[in-house]
Design an enzyme around this catalytic site. Structure first.
Site, mmCIF file in Angstrom:
data_model
loop_
_atom_site.group_PDB
_atom_site.id
_atom_site.type_symbol
_atom_site.label_atom_id
_atom_site.label_comp_id
_atom_site.label_asym_id
_atom_site.label_seq_id
_atom_site.Cartn_x
_atom_site.Cartn_y
_atom_site.Cartn_z
ATOM 1 N N GLU C 60 0.803 -1.227 0.000
ATOM 2 C CA GLU C 60 0.000 0.000 0.000
ATOM 3 C C GLU C 60 0.832 1.271 0.000
ATOM 4 O O GLU C 60 0.464 2.260 -0.645
ATOM 5 C CB GLU C 60 -0.968 0.013 1.181
ATOM 6 C CG GLU C 60 -2.143 -0.945 1.023
ATOM 7 C CD GLU C 60 -1.787 -2.404 1.264
ATOM 8 O OE1 GLU C 60 -0.674 -2.678 1.770
ATOM 9 O OE2 GLU C 60 -2.605 -3.284 0.941
ATOM 10 N N HIS C 129 -11.778 -3.825 8.618
ATOM 11 C CA HIS C 129 -12.244 -3.632 7.240
ATOM 12 C C HIS C 129 -13.518 -2.798 7.193
ATOM 13 O O HIS C 129 -14.307 -2.936 6.258
ATOM 14 C CB HIS C 129 -12.546 -4.981 6.565
ATOM 15 C CG HIS C 129 -11.350 -5.758 6.149
ATOM 16 N ND1 HIS C 129 -10.503 -6.372 7.030
ATOM 17 C CD2 HIS C 129 -10.846 -6.039 4.913
ATOM 18 C CE1 HIS C 129 -9.541 -7.003 6.360
ATOM 19 N NE2 HIS C 129 -9.735 -6.822 5.085
HETATM 20 C C1 LIG Z 1 -2.821 -4.547 4.062
HETATM 21 C C2 LIG Z 1 -3.837 -5.316 3.302
HETATM 22 N N1 LIG Z 1 -3.890 -5.208 1.970
HETATM 23 C C3 LIG Z 1 -4.800 -5.864 1.253
HETATM 24 C C4 LIG Z 1 -5.701 -6.693 1.876
HETATM 25 C C5 LIG Z 1 -6.786 -7.410 1.095
HETATM 26 N N2 LIG Z 1 -6.436 -8.808 0.998
HETATM 27 C C6 LIG Z 1 -6.865 -9.695 1.897
HETATM 28 S S1 LIG Z 1 -6.199 -11.205 1.665
HETATM 29 C C7 LIG Z 1 -5.363 -10.661 0.318
HETATM 30 C C8 LIG Z 1 -4.481 -11.603 -0.422
HETATM 31 C C9 LIG Z 1 -3.437 -12.105 0.500
HETATM 32 O O1 LIG Z 1 -2.622 -12.945 -0.197
HETATM 33 P P1 LIG Z 1 -1.657 -13.914 0.579
HETATM 34 O O2 LIG Z 1 -0.831 -13.121 1.540
HETATM 35 O O3 LIG Z 1 -0.924 -14.692 -0.440
HETATM 36 O O4 LIG Z 1 -2.615 -14.853 1.436
HETATM 37 P P2 LIG Z 1 -3.726 -15.856 0.884
HETATM 38 O O5 LIG Z 1 -5.013 -15.103 0.802
HETATM 39 O O6 LIG Z 1 -3.274 -16.368 -0.417
HETATM 40 O O7 LIG Z 1 -3.806 -16.914 1.927
HETATM 41 C C10 LIG Z 1 -5.594 -9.332 0.068
HETATM 42 C C11 LIG Z 1 -5.001 -8.553 -1.028
HETATM 43 C C12 LIG Z 1 -5.631 -6.771 3.276
HETATM 44 N N3 LIG Z 1 -6.488 -7.498 3.972
HETATM 45 N N4 LIG Z 1 -4.681 -6.087 3.963
#
Ligand SMILES: Cc1ncc(C[n+]2csc(CCOP(=O)(O)OP(=O)(O)O)c2C)c(N)n1
Ligand SMILES: Cc1ncc(C[n+]2csc(CCOP(=O)(O)OP(=O)(O)O)c2C)c(N)n1
Ligand SMILES: [Mg+2]
Ligand SMILES: [Mg+2]
Lengths: 328, 338, 328, 338
Positions: C60, C129
């Site tokens: 971000e 959120h």
């Molecule tokens: C700081 C932040 N940015 C974006 C999000 C939205 N978001 C939630 S899960 C996710 C993907 C996360 O990917 P990863 O770390 O690979 O975990 P996975 O969901 O694949 O288990 C995103 C972009 C968030 N919750 N927090």
């Protein structure tokens, strides 16, 4: 009566807290041999060692997170943001984690951290080192916000903030570090959430924070010579705000002026005004409640521009006089 | 440690057997099956409108969930992340409480305040899920500092996703932990995607584990769908941490079988790709079951029994959570301040 | 009359802006094939390609910085924070860089970026959120803050925000994405800094933002049946705030209620109240100006607790009624 | 590229000669001397109370300041940081304007709004200093994206310190630039300390350049006190960037001769250490001067003349800045909004 500077008072509070409780630790940049950017932690590394005085790399989110994690583990970390502005890099850890965790986990955990924010302008440090952000944190449930204006309060409030079981944002002012005042030697606490009336007066309630408190008192002196009696109030804790003394004061004076250094729009002054006008004091108002605050501009570096951007003694005197004389 | 062609390996089995005993291995498989059954059920509940908010399911990642946590002991702590049902189940073995939390009922861990992303069982060492990607990483530094200061015989493990390894928080936390040689184990569940972003669009490097070098700490890429590989690697990392040898970064390669969350149309991948990860040579539960059978620790009958138990525990959990009272709104302000 | 959802209206605004000006680019997580967490950017990657629809890793601060850097290079980036809460990771780039740069460099540069913040609660997404942070940005000189409450305004204000040469924080609400309303096909602009009076009434001025605007209008309907005529006002731009229409309204009605979803303490309501009471409207006030806002708690996940934490229709009706009947 | 025992190298000299010509080399030395003379003067002015606020001096880092910027051409952009007088002088060659900014006068770049950390000359490509450690790094991504989108024949260079490489912003920016193969050159001025923190307390790795591997980009550690080494390495990085081959991380090893800023008691280092870095075999100006003499490009007389010019230009700058009017407070609100 022993006098100390605000800086020394903060240092003494840290020493007394750390002597009394091995759970108190310090985390921040250059807080070791350098003694902190403003000298507040001078001598503490030698005294308590690197396990308790943790000098970090330049990683503000990391620092904020380390404080949250240590606090949820039962320590009482005191974080040092070096300049208040750098908390912009740690907002997520402080606001989304530290402040919310207790509620999210239905009370399973408490987060007793203190985050020290050396803030404010007036040193010519420029737009990125002169900010006053207290109202951002006032707007965050789960946090407490403290803003001492004197050496006495700096010590007593810092000790109370360290005792507190909640995350406390502790807003210091760079121009106050050298301000001297009476500071008792014992480890006294000034309870959080207690507003202080610094000067009584019947004509106007003047609520001021941080550096503005001193100016407000000076202004009250000047106005007294004109026969205007100003009541000067320092809330000291901005969240939770102890508003009854302010409201009672306005009931007596009928007039309110709130002064802070942060810009007016969206600032803490709006909160004070809104609380007062929503209270019984509404019926006693003889004039519109006013705010006086920093100009709506990033703080410029040069002396003349910086001064023009900040509330000055004469601005307070002028606005107070206008209010009392019904010239608004 | 990652092996492209996964085969049944007896060497790791013996190591795990020594550490966990046959019952521990059986329990581990049971835990993985519980997670699978639980998540399948939650998926259905969601589709039926019986849960609310978002949902991130652990299906496909059970070996990492359970394998990593079995390497911890009582007194240790860990942080989960947004995709944390599996961790919560593996650690607490309490499907009722996890289900209650997901359904926003009382009787769970967080009484309707937390929900799917924000469970915690702090006393037991489960320091919470997190809605913020990489949000737990900076906090783990503080936990590590506390352990070190008090000279506790404990470690802190923190789970995060592949996507999280691109957040600044990852960088700051690993660097700080390395400098102070903190007892923290970073377990990256590389499930091939961060929401719609495949790992190869998010990194220009071969492995996330290779980033460990940037902090001067050991890093390993392992087969996250192999319980034994996960257990073994995390177990060694935990040992190093306990010995004061500092943090380790473990990258467990796995796969998210379901969509990212409830609103995911999955335009970024093919059904075929998903299916390939569900084959017996990749599915973590089938693989571990087959290892235990080949190792003579369980037989087909045991497996069927474990599966039946998992299903019935999940059914109980649902019934229990549905019967549990909703939180009382008059308690809204109870926990804001200590 | 053509109807679109708020989501579709935003999407159409982006299409029209990008069709008209090759300098408009989008930067954010999952804005490509996924179409953004809330579907606002659906189809845009196919239409404009990866040089203009830049799908980023989860970074971000990196996104916020990329927007600032692109804007100072003459592009018009529209950043997507996915959830408003994540801006806590980008505050430094937005506040200390984007908002201050023009002043620090004495006007040498402008920073025409738009940062979209999908905010607000009501979906059961939990405490991390569901945030409403608009007043943080209202407190930052150099920024503009826009908060559309209807599909019509979503499109018109987004087009105007993209045209604007300043950094604009664009606060959307998750529960509004499906709200439908009349949206003309042409690329109309709703100028920033223009308050809108949505319903005239003589008894009470009700200022509401975002999701609360719809509730305020419903409340006004209900109250009209009791003979209470409520004037409903949506400022739409919170910084700069076009306050004269609000002040004039209060002069007519004598009563003010401000409603927002963000928590009351330190929130935008304080700003509105403080401006009104400092104005000529002071002399026309028949009752204390009040605020109605989110409860002072991190938004809980479960339905009953979440509902208890947020201002509801009946709360608005109740407070409005009390105010008009002088029962405060 | 880093050589422990620095010697006069003719090979790099020929390369630089080809690129810059003898006049370019002479100008470069003149620029380094100007920075030195300027900063010595500013230091005095500060002690005499004639400047206000903070101050971070470039003394000792002149070879990096000038060497890196000489590798750019018109149309390119760069970001400086908090220790940016050297960059501003090297790029704009305008001691008067820089001095006016430092003194908070008009006639500089920023008319009293910016000051020592916030100068910029945006039209020329100098995108500004920064008071926030690592603050420019995320912005450089956006500049890179703009250059790429417009297919400009330009690059963006960004200076930052060793301390900045521990900020999350570093991680996010380098990763993003690598993914998009942006034309950005990251020049880390590793001057051995971040305020009171020596590099070995801030990193557990051999070099900052080695972190480039975590992003899949090239990284080089060079002798930042050797103009030729700096020029050569940055010049190659710029060429790669222009060719679409993506970003490079350059770590220039140098030393901050003065305290961190005005308030630094320097308890963290010895006077001896500082003195060693001022010896002729380390001082960047003495070294470059000697190289140019040995290479037959300048003689001792030229050097003396350059030095005299530098001194007199600085004196003029001071006089000019002191004579310049203070900013007019009525202009306070002029630049808040466009
Ligand atoms: C700081 C932040 N940015 C974006 C999000 C939205 N978001 C939630 S899960 C996710 C993907 C996360 O990917 P990863 O770390 O690979 O975990 P996975 O969901 O694949 O288990 C995103 C972009 C968030 N919750 N927090
Ligand atoms: C985000 C942030 N954190 C801390 C500071 C305070 N600070 C200013 S310069 C500095 C040291 C920077 O070290 P380095 O990056 O090595 O640059 P150097 O000063 O050595 O040139 C610090 C801690 C800051 N300005 N910004
Ligand atoms: Mg993933
Ligand atoms: Mg340095």
């Amino acid at each position: 009566m022993r006098e100390l500077s605000y800086r020394e008072a903060l240092n003494e509070a840290l020493v007394q807290a750390m002597d009394a409780n091995p759970d108190v630790i310090l985390i921040g940049e250059d807080i070791g041999s350098y003694g902190g950017a403003f000298g507040v932690t001078r001598g503490l590394l030698d005294r308590y060692g690197p396990m308790r005085v943790i000098d970090t790399p330049i990683s503000e989110a990391g620092i904020a997170g380390a404080c949250v994690g240590a606090a949820m583990s039962g320590l009482r970390p005191v974080g040092d943001m070096q300049f208040s502005d750098f908390i912009t890099l740690g907002m997520e850890q402080v606001v989304l984690q530290g402040a919310r965790m207790r509620t999210m986990f239905a009370g399973q955990v408490s987060v007793p951290l203190v985050m020290r924010l050396p803030g404010g302008a007036g040193t010519g440090a420029g737009a990125q080192h002169s900010g006053s952000y207290e109202n951002w944190f006032v707007h965050v449930p789960g946090l407490k916000v403290v803003m001492p204006a004197s050496a006495y309060d700096a010590k007593g409030l810092l000790l109370a903030a360290i005792d507190d079981d909640n995350p406390v944002i502790f807003c210091e002012h760079k121009l106050l570090y050298n301000a001297r005042g009476h500071v008792p030697e014992d480890a006294y606490r000034e309870p959080l959430g207690v507003t202080r009336i610094l000067r009584k007066g019947r004509d106007l309630t003047l609520v001021a924070t941080s550096l503005m408190v001193g100016l407000a008192l000076e202004a009250a002196d000047q106005l007294a010579e004109e026969g205007i009696e100003v009541e000067v109030i320092d809330p000291r804790t901005l969240r939770p705000l102890d508003d009854p003394p302010i409201i009672e004061s306005v009931i007596r004076t009928g007039r309110l002026l709130v002064v802070h250094e942060a810009v007016e729009t969206g600032g803490f002054g709006g909160e004070v005004v809104a609380r007062v006008v929503a209270s019984e004091a509404f019926d006693y108002l003889d004039a519109p409640p006013l705010r006086l605050a920093g100009k709506e501009v990033p703080v410029p570096q040069s002396e003349v521009l910086e001064a023009a951007a900040l509330p000055q003694l004469q601005d307070i005197v002028r606005d107070a006089r206008k209010l009392v004389r019904n010239q608004v | 440690m990652f092996m492209q062609n996964v085969s049944v390996e007896m060497q790791p089995l013996h190591l795990a057997l020594e550490a966990l005993g046959p019952d521990g291995l059986k329990d581990s498989l049971a835990s993985m099956m519980l997670i699978r059954a639980f998540e399948e059920q939650v998926d259905q509940l969601y589709l039926a409108g019986r849960t609310r908010g978002t949902l991130h399911l652990s299906i496909g990642q059970e070996a990492t969930n359970v394998g990593a946590l079995r390497a911890l002991k009582s007194g240790d702590r860990f942080f989960s992340h947004h995709r944390g049902h599996g961790h919560a189940l593996a650690w607490t073995d309490s499907p009722q409480r996890v289900m209650a939390d997901i359904m926003g009922k009382t009787g769970g861990f967080c009484d309707g305040f937390g929900g799917t992303m924000h469970m915690a069982d702090v006393k037991s060492g489960f320091l919470g899920g997190n809605g913020i990607v990489a949000g737990s990483l900076p906090m783990s530094t503080g936990v590590g500092l506390a352990i070190r200061l008090r000279a506790e015989d404990a470690v802190c493990l923190v789970f995060f996703g592949d996507g999280a390894a691109n957040e600044g928080a990852f960088h700051e936390a690993l660097n700080m932990a390395s400098l102070s040689q903190l007892p923290v184990i970073y377990v990256c569940e590389n499930n091939s995607y961060a929401m719609s972003t495949p790992v190869n669009s998010a990194f220009n490097v071969e492995s996330i584990a290779s980033r460990a070098a940037a902090y001067g700490i050991p890093g390993f890429t392992i087969d996250g769908n192999d319980f034994l590989d996960v257990f073994h690697c995390v177990h060694s990392a935990v040992r190093r941490a306990r010995n004061g040898d500092g943090p380790t970064l473990v990258e467990a390669l796995t796969y998210r079988i379901k969509g990212h969350s409830r609103s995911d149309r999955q335009a970024y991948r093919s059904r075929d790709e998903v299916r390939r990860w569900q084959e017996p040579d990749r599915d973590p539960i089938l693989r571990f079951a087959s290892t235990l059978i080949h190792g003579g620790i369980l037989d087909e009958g045991d497996i069927a029994a474990l599966k039946a138990t998992a299903n019935s525990r999940v059914d109980d959990a649902v019934a229990c959570a549905e019967a549990a009272p909703k939180p009382d709104p008059s308690r809204l302000m109870d926990h804001v301040y200590a």
